[in-house]
Write an enzyme that holds these catalytic residues in place. Sequence first.
Site, PDB file in Angstrom:
ATOM      1  N   CYS A 118      20.065 -37.578  54.895  1.00  0.00           N
ATOM      2  CA  CYS A 118      19.503 -36.316  54.382  1.00  0.00           C
ATOM      3  C   CYS A 118      19.468 -35.222  55.441  1.00  0.00           C
ATOM      4  O   CYS A 118      19.495 -34.037  55.121  1.00  0.00           O
ATOM      5  CB  CYS A 118      18.103 -36.552  53.846  1.00  0.00           C
ATOM      6  SG  CYS A 118      18.076 -37.786  52.549  1.00  0.00           S
ATOM      7  N   HIS A 260      13.181 -30.237  53.095  1.00  0.00           N
ATOM      8  CA  HIS A 260      13.980 -31.243  52.388  1.00  0.00           C
ATOM      9  C   HIS A 260      13.343 -31.512  51.022  1.00  0.00           C
ATOM     10  O   HIS A 260      12.114 -31.639  50.911  1.00  0.00           O
ATOM     11  CB  HIS A 260      14.020 -32.522  53.224  1.00  0.00           C
ATOM     12  CG  HIS A 260      14.760 -33.649  52.575  1.00  0.00           C
ATOM     13  ND1 HIS A 260      15.978 -33.479  51.966  1.00  0.00           N
ATOM     14  CD2 HIS A 260      14.447 -34.967  52.444  1.00  0.00           C
ATOM     15  CE1 HIS A 260      16.381 -34.639  51.480  1.00  0.00           C
ATOM     16  NE2 HIS A 260      15.472 -35.559  51.752  1.00  0.00           N
ATOM     17  N   ASN A 290      16.779 -35.426  44.657  1.00  0.00           N
ATOM     18  CA  ASN A 290      17.079 -35.496  46.088  1.00  0.00           C
ATOM     19  C   ASN A 290      18.595 -35.570  46.271  1.00  0.00           C
ATOM     20  O   ASN A 290      19.201 -36.607  46.022  1.00  0.00           O
ATOM     21  CB  ASN A 290      16.386 -36.730  46.669  1.00  0.00           C
ATOM     22  CG  ASN A 290      16.603 -36.891  48.157  1.00  0.00           C
ATOM     23  OD1 ASN A 290      17.442 -36.196  48.746  1.00  0.00           O
ATOM     24  ND2 ASN A 290      15.878 -37.806  48.768  1.00  0.00           N
TER      25      ASN A 290
HETATM   26  O1  UT7 Z   1      15.472 -38.324  51.277  1.00  0.00           O
HETATM   27  C1  UT7 Z   1      15.096 -39.413  52.046  1.00  0.00           C
HETATM   28  C2  UT7 Z   1      13.666 -39.521  52.067  1.00  0.00           C
HETATM   29  N1  UT7 Z   1      13.150 -40.109  50.877  1.00  0.00           N
HETATM   30  C3  UT7 Z   1      11.919 -39.845  50.530  1.00  0.00           C
HETATM   31  O2  UT7 Z   1      11.322 -39.013  51.173  1.00  0.00           O
HETATM   32  C4  UT7 Z   1      11.233 -40.612  49.444  1.00  0.00           C
HETATM   33  C5  UT7 Z   1       9.865 -41.041  49.915  1.00  0.00           C
HETATM   34  N2  UT7 Z   1       9.083 -41.807  48.996  1.00  0.00           N
HETATM   35  C6  UT7 Z   1       8.645 -41.321  47.800  1.00  0.00           C
HETATM   36  O3  UT7 Z   1       8.969 -40.207  47.428  1.00  0.00           O
HETATM   37  C7  UT7 Z   1       7.720 -42.177  46.975  1.00  0.00           C
HETATM   38  O4  UT7 Z   1       7.241 -43.250  47.753  1.00  0.00           O
HETATM   39  C8  UT7 Z   1       8.397 -42.735  45.679  1.00  0.00           C
HETATM   40  C9  UT7 Z   1       8.636 -41.603  44.701  1.00  0.00           C
HETATM   41  C10 UT7 Z   1       9.696 -43.404  46.043  1.00  0.00           C
HETATM   42  C11 UT7 Z   1       7.477 -43.752  45.012  1.00  0.00           C
HETATM   43  O5  UT7 Z   1       6.216 -43.151  44.734  1.00  0.00           O
HETATM   44  P1  UT7 Z   1       4.880 -43.954  45.074  1.00  0.00           P
HETATM   45  O6  UT7 Z   1       3.755 -43.128  44.616  1.00  0.00           O
HETATM   46  O7  UT7 Z   1       4.942 -44.324  46.530  1.00  0.00           O
HETATM   47  O8  UT7 Z   1       4.993 -45.211  44.115  1.00  0.00           O
HETATM   48  P2  UT7 Z   1       4.996 -46.759  44.504  1.00  0.00           P
HETATM   49  O9  UT7 Z   1       6.240 -47.120  45.202  1.00  0.00           O
HETATM   50  O10 UT7 Z   1       3.695 -47.081  45.148  1.00  0.00           O
HETATM   51  O11 UT7 Z   1       4.996 -47.427  43.067  1.00  0.00           O
HETATM   52  C12 UT7 Z   1       3.862 -47.340  42.194  1.00  0.00           C
HETATM   53  C13 UT7 Z   1       4.167 -48.088  40.930  1.00  0.00           C
HETATM   54  C14 UT7 Z   1       4.697 -49.496  41.173  1.00  0.00           C
HETATM   55  O12 UT7 Z   1       4.151 -50.338  40.176  1.00  0.00           O
HETATM   56  P3  UT7 Z   1       2.890 -51.289  40.493  1.00  0.00           P
HETATM   57  O13 UT7 Z   1       3.329 -52.184  41.624  1.00  0.00           O
HETATM   58  O14 UT7 Z   1       1.788 -50.355  40.896  1.00  0.00           O
HETATM   59  O15 UT7 Z   1       2.669 -51.987  39.211  1.00  0.00           O
HETATM   60  C15 UT7 Z   1       6.179 -49.363  40.945  1.00  0.00           C
HETATM   61  O16 UT7 Z   1       6.769 -50.566  40.507  1.00  0.00           O
HETATM   62  O17 UT7 Z   1       5.196 -47.402  40.201  1.00  0.00           O
HETATM   63  C16 UT7 Z   1       6.217 -48.334  39.861  1.00  0.00           C
HETATM   64  N3  UT7 Z   1       7.482 -47.600  39.787  1.00  0.00           N
HETATM   65  C17 UT7 Z   1       7.901 -46.964  38.674  1.00  0.00           C
HETATM   66  N4  UT7 Z   1       7.370 -46.852  37.451  1.00  0.00           N
HETATM   67  C18 UT7 Z   1       8.053 -46.118  36.549  1.00  0.00           C
HETATM   68  C19 UT7 Z   1       8.386 -47.404  40.779  1.00  0.00           C
HETATM   69  N5  UT7 Z   1       9.411 -46.648  40.318  1.00  0.00           N
HETATM   70  C20 UT7 Z   1       9.120 -46.373  39.022  1.00  0.00           C
HETATM   71  C21 UT7 Z   1       9.785 -45.624  38.037  1.00  0.00           C
HETATM   72  N6  UT7 Z   1       9.216 -45.521  36.819  1.00  0.00           N
HETATM   73  N7  UT7 Z   1      10.961 -44.994  38.269  1.00  0.00           N
END
Ligand code: UT7
Length: 333
Positions: A118, A260, A290
């Site tokens: 990125c 970004h 992204n």
């Molecule tokens: O460009 C390079 C840099 N990249 C980034 O900067 C991305 C950085 N990270 C993020 O933006 C966030 O961490 C994410 C958007 C990837 C994830 O958001 P989060 O609030 O950290 O969610 P999480 O990973 O803690 O997941 C929460 C829940 C999980 O379920 P449980 O374990 O709580 O039951 C996931 O399985 O959301 C679930 N989940 C989804 N649910 C519906 C993960 N992806 C999805 C989805 N739809 N697409």
Amino acid sequence: MAKDKIIARIAGLGSGFPDQELTNFDLEKIVDTSDQWISERTGIRARRKLKDNENNSDIAAKAALSALEQAKLNPMDIDLVIACTNSPDRWMPSLAATVQAKVGINNGAAAYDIITACAGWMVGLEVAASFVKSGQYKNVLVIGSEALSRFLNWQDRTTCVLFGDGAGASVVSAGSPGDPGEILALKVRSDGRYGDILDLPAGGSASPLSQKVLEEKSNFIRMNGQEIYKHAVRSMVSVCKEILESQNLSIDDIDWLVPHQANIRIIDAVGQKLKVPSEKVALNVHKYGNTSAATVPTCFDEYARDGRIKRGQLVLMTTFGGGLTWAGGLVRW
Ligand code: UT7
């Protein structure tokens, strides 16, 4: 012109996106997700996806031609093409050489790729600005372009909803102090110890494509979202502070922050920690997701073209991605 008087400026910006749009509602039909989850957790509502007969080099060439037009230059005026990408059409030749041929830069100009995920476009900008200031090259085309849809596991909801295809290009030219688009500062930082938290494990020489790789789906992007989130906020804030300090500026001197575009929550956290009011923060993550190396140049391009970013304004840019690699920069548009 005396050598120490040469400055590097962004003489032109351009963007290229595929026409095909994939909304959150489209994704609901592909994986177990919802528009509500994606919108609330990331701010993304849609992204673009290349069709089967389109490639990274097509959108990169489109962005490049648009940047050349804005810079009022012909393809043959370019001395160096830098393509910043983690998703080239092929591993050989470089994406830069492929785009060079597509755009018609048939003058023997140098062309090569930079692989820093990125952060790519800003890394390319630093290389270009250094060459221009040294007198080595006069006009450098720097492209950040990605076809990440080809490296996503479309059954993995934790990654496939986040990324999109897109290209941003810039012409970095030699100029005099005070010229529009002057690049005032750039800083690139990396920490390879955290390479595993955002990676594309197979398909390289350590793990060439094989039946096992295909079965394990290790030829697709993997990410520890929460870890990346923490590093992203911390790193972008600290490099922005470094940039401001190096220029003896305070955050109040800044007209725009172009960060970004990975996640609106990360952008909000960076803005809040830097104390930048939200109306000064440029956004396109809702429309394109992204797009990795393309997020900063496409967002800058959009805001400059429609007049929100005005000539003479100070634009602080920052980016973060796999590597880990991150960067900050300051431009007087
Ligand atoms: O460009 C390079 C840099 N990249 C980034 O900067 C991305 C950085 N990270 C993020 O933006 C966030 O961490 C994410 C958007 C990837 C994830 O958001 P989060 O609030 O950290 O969610 P999480 O990973 O803690 O997941 C929460 C829940 C999980 O379920 P449980 O374990 O709580 O039951 C996931 O399985 O959301 C679930 N989940 C989804 N649910 C519906 C993960 N992806 C999805 C989805 N739809 N697409």
